[in-house]
Design an enzyme around this catalytic site. Structure first.
Site, PDB file in Angstrom:
ATOM      1  N   HIS A  54      47.685 -18.484  30.118  1.00 11.64           N
ATOM      2  CA  HIS A  54      48.871 -19.381  30.014  1.00 11.64           C
ATOM      3  C   HIS A  54      48.493 -20.864  30.449  1.00 11.64           C
ATOM      4  CE1 HIS A  54      52.595 -21.504  30.658  1.00 11.64           C
ATOM      5  NE2 HIS A  54      53.293 -20.832  29.937  1.00 11.64           N
ATOM      6  N   GLU A  91      49.652 -23.061  32.085  1.00 11.10           N
ATOM      7  CA  GLU A  91      49.745 -23.563  33.556  1.00 11.10           C
ATOM      8  C   GLU A  91      48.636 -22.683  34.174  1.00 11.10           C
ATOM      9  OE1 GLU A  91      54.048 -21.984  33.824  1.00 11.10           O
ATOM     10  OE2 GLU A  91      54.576 -23.639  32.738  1.00 11.10           O
ATOM     11  N   LYS A  99      58.165 -16.646  34.885  1.00 10.31           N
ATOM     12  CA  LYS A  99      57.192 -17.594  35.636  1.00 10.31           C
ATOM     13  C   LYS A  99      57.459 -17.230  36.975  1.00 10.31           C
ATOM     14  CE  LYS A  99      56.881 -20.933  32.223  1.00 10.31           C
ATOM     15  NZ  LYS A  99      56.735 -22.283  31.652  1.00 10.31           N
ATOM     16  N   GLY A 143      60.217 -19.566  28.165  1.00 11.16           N
ATOM     17  CA  GLY A 143      60.200 -19.628  29.219  1.00 11.16           C
ATOM     18  C   GLY A 143      61.553 -20.055  29.754  1.00 11.16           C
ATOM     19  N   GLY A 144      61.891 -21.337  30.161  1.00  8.91           N
ATOM     20  CA  GLY A 144      62.967 -21.853  30.711  1.00  8.91           C
ATOM     21  C   GLY A 144      64.321 -21.206  30.181  1.00  8.91           C
ATOM     22  N   GLU A 189      50.977 -22.317  22.087  1.00 16.60           N
ATOM     23  CA  GLU A 189      51.981 -23.168  22.731  1.00 16.60           C
ATOM     24  C   GLU A 189      51.572 -24.514  23.286  1.00 16.60           C
ATOM     25  OE1 GLU A 189      54.727 -20.603  25.395  1.00 16.60           O
ATOM     26  OE2 GLU A 189      52.955 -20.781  26.364  1.00 16.60           O
ATOM     27  N   SER A 221      59.528 -24.874  24.767  1.00 15.13           N
ATOM     28  CA  SER A 221      60.835 -25.200  24.477  1.00 15.13           C
ATOM     29  C   SER A 221      61.772 -24.688  23.413  1.00 15.13           C
ATOM     30  CB  SER A 221      61.154 -26.625  24.371  1.00 15.13           C
ATOM     31  OG  SER A 221      60.577 -27.403  25.469  1.00 15.13           O
TER      32      SER A 221
HETATM   33  P1  PGA Z   1      59.119 -22.978  27.709  1.00 16.51           P
HETATM   34  O1  PGA Z   1      58.117 -22.451  28.483  1.00 16.51           O
HETATM   35  O2  PGA Z   1      60.238 -22.196  27.204  1.00 16.51           O
HETATM   36  O3  PGA Z   1      60.050 -23.203  29.269  1.00 16.51           O
HETATM   37  O4  PGA Z   1      59.096 -24.349  27.358  1.00 16.51           O
HETATM   38  C1  PGA Z   1      57.413 -21.720  27.637  1.00 16.51           C
HETATM   39  C2  PGA Z   1      56.213 -20.904  28.461  1.00 16.51           C
HETATM   40  O5  PGA Z   1      55.705 -21.558  29.360  1.00 16.51           O
HETATM   41  O6  PGA Z   1      55.533 -19.957  28.100  1.00 16.51           O
END
Ligand code: PGA
Length: 246
Positions: free
Chosen positions: A89, A91, A12, A225-226, A161, A204
């Site tokens: 995505h 976001e 990100k 992601g995280g 997702e 997650s």
């Molecule tokens: P996350 O993000 O693993 O932090 O939940 C996944 C993503 O946004 O692709």
């Protein structure tokens, strides 16, 4: 694309340069599989190139038309050896107001330029509670894959997702993921007569739940992601999904 599982690290817009340098010291040494695709912030991409893992974009612009300040086109990515991109995505759908139609143009253009696209789809918590998951996924799939031939679908991966699972530590139960992934695969087969679509799970995914998640039979890979921002956590995930599966 081979049939091996894939792990995508979506970095990100995180990390300052100091942090990045520390991150790279570990990642560049330890991540040695082409089945790992790291998608850094655009400004950092050159620091990730020419390693043993793969590199992808978090977003792409369409090639057509005039100049677009701030955007990256498939031809530019390819000229640097980057042939993966995430598209749609949540976001970007939410904060940057990307519509299914905009996302579809990106998918088509990237695929036409021989890139591989990871098309993200997923429902909100509200939609799930209203039992609208299937309707939402159907809409995103019909629109997102509109105009793609079977040959083009070879270059597309769908990432399921659920929006409420992103960055929240609220992973769906494995049975639910399996059921929804099966639904996505059967729906793509129904609308496209194509039964080879790969589907990843994202939301997650971390070093603690990956052992369980990796047991889900129909999931072809993970979008992380995280947990991909922490090299040790990311390595654990990579080891579980790729190294142990070899
Ligand atoms: P996350 O993000 O693993 O932090 O939940 C996944 C993503 O946004 O692709």
């Amino acid at each position: 694309m081979e049939n091996k599982k894939i792990v995508v690290g979506n970095l990100k817009s995180e990390m300052g340069f100091g942090e990045l340098k520390e991150y790279l010291k570990i990642i560049n040494k330890e991540v040695i599989d082409k089945e790992v695709i790291i998608c850094p912030s655009n400004i950092y991409i050159p620091y990730f190139l020419n390693q043993r893992y793969s590199v992808g974009l978090q977003n792409i612009h369409v090639n057509e038309g005039g100049p677009y300040t701030g955007e990256i086109r498939p031809k530019q990515a390819l000229s640097m050896g980057i042939n993966f991109t995430i598209v749609g995505h949540s976001e970007r759908r939410i904060h940057l107001k990307e519509t299914d139609e905009m996302i579809n143009s990106k998918v088509i253009d990237a695929v036409r330029n021989n890139m591989y696209v990871i098309l993200c789809i997923g429902e909100t918590l509200e939609e799930k509670q209203m039992l609208k998951t299937d309707v939402v996924l159907r809409r995103q799939l019909v629109n997102g894959l509109n105009g793609l031939s079977n040959d083009m679908l070879l270059n597309v991966i769908v990432a399921y997702e659920p929006i409420f699972a992103i960055g929240t530590n609220e992973v769906l139960k494995s049975v639910e993921i399996e059921k929804t992934v099966a639904y996505i695969k059967s729906f793509v087969k129904q609308i496209k007569q194509y039964d080879n679509i790969k589907v990843f799970y994202g939301g997650s995914v971390n070093e603690n739940n990956i052992v369980e998640l990796n047991k889900i039979k129909n999931v072809d890979g993970f979008l992380v992601g995280g947990a991909s921002l922490n090299p040790m956590k990311f390595l654990k995930i990579v080891n579980e999904v790729i190294v142990n599966n070899d």
